[in-house]
Motif scaffolding. Structure first.
Motif, PDB file in Angstrom:
ATOM      1  N   HIS A  69      -5.651-105.629  22.982  1.00 27.09           N
ATOM      2  CA  HIS A  69      -5.960-104.705  22.026  1.00 27.09           C
ATOM      3  C   HIS A  69      -7.489-104.966  21.245  1.00 27.09           C
ATOM      4  O   HIS A  69      -8.302-104.281  20.882  1.00 27.09           O
ATOM      5  CB  HIS A  69      -4.813-104.508  20.679  1.00 27.09           C
ATOM      6  N   HIS A  70      -7.258-106.373  20.784  1.00 26.18           N
ATOM      7  CA  HIS A  70      -8.457-106.961  20.191  1.00 26.18           C
ATOM      8  C   HIS A  70      -9.797-106.627  21.039  1.00 26.18           C
ATOM      9  O   HIS A  70     -10.972-106.024  20.506  1.00 26.18           O
ATOM     10  CB  HIS A  70      -8.356-108.381  19.625  1.00 26.18           C
ATOM     11  N   ALA A  71      -9.564-107.078  22.178  1.00 22.02           N
ATOM     12  CA  ALA A  71     -10.732-106.886  23.307  1.00 22.02           C
ATOM     13  C   ALA A  71     -11.388-105.261  23.102  1.00 22.02           C
ATOM     14  O   ALA A  71     -12.471-105.067  23.151  1.00 22.02           O
ATOM     15  CB  ALA A  71     -10.556-107.342  24.615  1.00 22.02           C
ATOM     16  N   LYS A 103     -21.835-111.532  20.204  1.00 21.71           N
ATOM     17  CA  LYS A 103     -21.519-111.540  18.722  1.00 21.71           C
ATOM     18  C   LYS A 103     -19.974-111.477  18.479  1.00 21.71           C
ATOM     19  O   LYS A 103     -19.523-112.039  17.555  1.00 21.71           O
ATOM     20  CB  LYS A 103     -22.382-110.359  18.316  1.00 21.71           C
ATOM     21  N   ARG A 104     -19.323-110.853  19.357  1.00 18.67           N
ATOM     22  CA  ARG A 104     -18.069-110.375  19.253  1.00 18.67           C
ATOM     23  C   ARG A 104     -16.937-111.290  20.049  1.00 18.67           C
ATOM     24  O   ARG A 104     -15.673-111.214  20.092  1.00 18.67           O
ATOM     25  CB  ARG A 104     -17.718-109.066  19.469  1.00 18.67           C
ATOM     26  N   SER A 105     -17.628-112.557  20.638  1.00 14.89           N
ATOM     27  CA  SER A 105     -16.753-113.486  21.269  1.00 14.89           C
ATOM     28  C   SER A 105     -16.214-112.992  22.641  1.00 14.89           C
ATOM     29  O   SER A 105     -14.783-113.303  22.781  1.00 14.89           O
ATOM     30  CB  SER A 105     -15.835-114.334  20.581  1.00 14.89           C
ATOM     31  N   LEU A 106     -16.869-111.715  23.196  1.00 12.71           N
ATOM     32  CA  LEU A 106     -16.222-111.341  24.314  1.00 12.71           C
ATOM     33  C   LEU A 106     -16.831-111.730  25.571  1.00 12.71           C
ATOM     34  O   LEU A 106     -18.173-111.892  25.598  1.00 12.71           O
ATOM     35  CB  LEU A 106     -16.561-109.684  24.307  1.00 12.71           C
ATOM     36  N   ALA A 132     -14.700-106.668  29.408  1.00 16.33           N
ATOM     37  CA  ALA A 132     -14.878-107.736  28.637  1.00 16.33           C
ATOM     38  C   ALA A 132     -13.471-108.523  28.470  1.00 16.33           C
ATOM     39  O   ALA A 132     -12.551-107.540  28.023  1.00 16.33           O
ATOM     40  CB  ALA A 132     -15.856-107.814  27.681  1.00 16.33           C
ATOM     41  N   ALA A 133     -13.546-109.947  28.112  1.00 15.42           N
ATOM     42  CA  ALA A 133     -12.215-110.284  28.042  1.00 15.42           C
ATOM     43  C   ALA A 133     -12.377-111.259  26.205  1.00 15.42           C
ATOM     44  O   ALA A 133     -13.420-111.542  26.119  1.00 15.42           O
ATOM     45  CB  ALA A 133     -11.824-111.383  28.982  1.00 15.42           C
ATOM     46  N   LYS A 140      -5.103-110.390  32.462  1.00 17.72           N
ATOM     47  CA  LYS A 140      -6.039-111.568  32.522  1.00 17.72           C
ATOM     48  C   LYS A 140      -6.876-111.443  33.558  1.00 17.72           C
ATOM     49  O   LYS A 140      -7.967-112.170  33.579  1.00 17.72           O
ATOM     50  CB  LYS A 140      -5.099-112.803  33.036  1.00 17.72           C
ATOM     51  N   SER A 141      -6.792-110.582  34.250  1.00 15.43           N
ATOM     52  CA  SER A 141      -7.730-110.033  35.417  1.00 15.43           C
ATOM     53  C   SER A 141      -8.375-108.919  35.148  1.00 15.43           C
ATOM     54  O   SER A 141      -7.489-108.152  34.803  1.00 15.43           O
ATOM     55  CB  SER A 141      -7.578-110.338  36.774  1.00 15.43           C
ATOM     56  N   MET A 142      -9.710-108.551  35.505  1.00 11.86           N
ATOM     57  CA  MET A 142     -10.203-107.210  35.497  1.00 11.86           C
ATOM     58  C   MET A 142      -9.383-106.268  36.362  1.00 11.86           C
ATOM     59  O   MET A 142      -9.094-104.994  35.864  1.00 11.86           O
ATOM     60  CB  MET A 142     -11.692-107.408  35.797  1.00 11.86           C
TER      61      MET A 142
END
Ligand code: MF3
Ligand code: CO
Length: 258
Positions: free
Chosen positions: A14-16, A50-53, A98-99, A173-175
């Motif tokens: 959800h955050h991602a 910037k968003r640590s993605l 993105a993760a 965990k995987s795309m």
């Protein structure tokens, strides 16, 4: 096997997804006539960092970019290029996976610079409504192909083509995880849907036929008949209460509040 995610995994996705939605919204401001798709990709790269993605496309099978940017008759997997410049009226699809802390979100949106032609607007609206109709079917007790059938019905009702060579997918965990989520098919088949399943649903539609091919760059997918294509994608989680869209902002009970 379709993995069932626990609460913590879903929170990370959800955050991602929320961060990714903001990045995709920001593209509206920077997509102007004359900008190259490579410049757009560089901006996205900066925003993700910037968003640590962590980009899931960069390094995937040798892919070198953090986004896929597909213009007009390009359907998906358009490779950012300094030579490829956006013009007024172009139909541009941006797809980013993105993760955050090891959990992925995958989403794509359509953009038009300036005022879209009426038929382009319609194509985008139908891609969006097909995605929404598919998402509506992502409820516990339904079966996987209920999503597929609903997407196909919406697209063909409006006379557009359903691309068959690419599909949505499980994600976590995987795309790309099981299952494959086709954008066409008959309802009532495939695995039963359960809370905790997380899917990336992504109709790819065309103004003409559904046939596509991969170009010489090994990535870019184009329509055979050169017709325009639209593609939208969201990552969702199935809950007891129904689908929750992780990659859209302003969520309330799974529905977007405008
Ligand atoms: N986001 C795309 C998808 O939905 C994946 C593109 S990654 C690439 O599957 F490496 F293939 F470009
Ligand atoms: Co995807």
């Amino acid at each position: 096997m379709i993995t069932i995610k626990n609460k913590l995994s879903i929170q990370k996705m959800h955050h991602a997804g929320q961060e990714l939605a903001e990045v995709l919204n920001g593209i509206k401001e920077i997509i102007v006539p004359g900008v190259s798709t490579l410049e757009l990709d560089a901006w996205i790269d900066k925003e993700l960092k910037k968003r640590s993605l962590i980009s899931q496309s960069k390094g995937y099978k040798g892919y070198k970019h953090v986004s896929c940017i597909s213009v007009n008759d390009e359907v998906v997997h358009g490779v950012p290029n300094a030579e490829k410049v956006i013009n007024e009226g172009d139909l541009v699809k941006v797809d980013i996976c993105a993760a955050w802390k090891g959990y992925c979100a995958d989403a794509a949106r359509c953009y038009v610079v300036g005022k879209p032609a009426m038929e382009v607007q319609k194509l985008i609206e139908v891609a969006q409504s097909a995605l929404n109709k598919g998402i509506e079917k992502a409820v516990p007790g339904n079966r996987l192909s209920d999503i597929s059938a609903s997407i196909q019905e919406e697209i063909e009702k409006h006379g557009f083509g359903v691309v068959r060579d690419f599909a949505g997918h499980g994600i976590g965990k995987s795309m790309h995880e099981a299952p494959e989520i086709l954008n066409y098919g008959k309802a009532g088949h495939g695995p039963f849907l359960r809370p905790g399943m997380t899917f990336a649903i992504e109709p790819m539609i065309t103004m003409g036929g559904y046939q596509v091919y991969v170009t010489e760059d090994g990535w870019t997918v184009k329509t055979k008949d050169k017709s325009l294509s639209a593609h939208v994608e969201d990552t969702i989680v199935i809950t007891e209460q129904g689908p929750q869209i992780l990659t859209r902002k302003n969520l309330q009970n799974g529905a977007e509040v405008l």
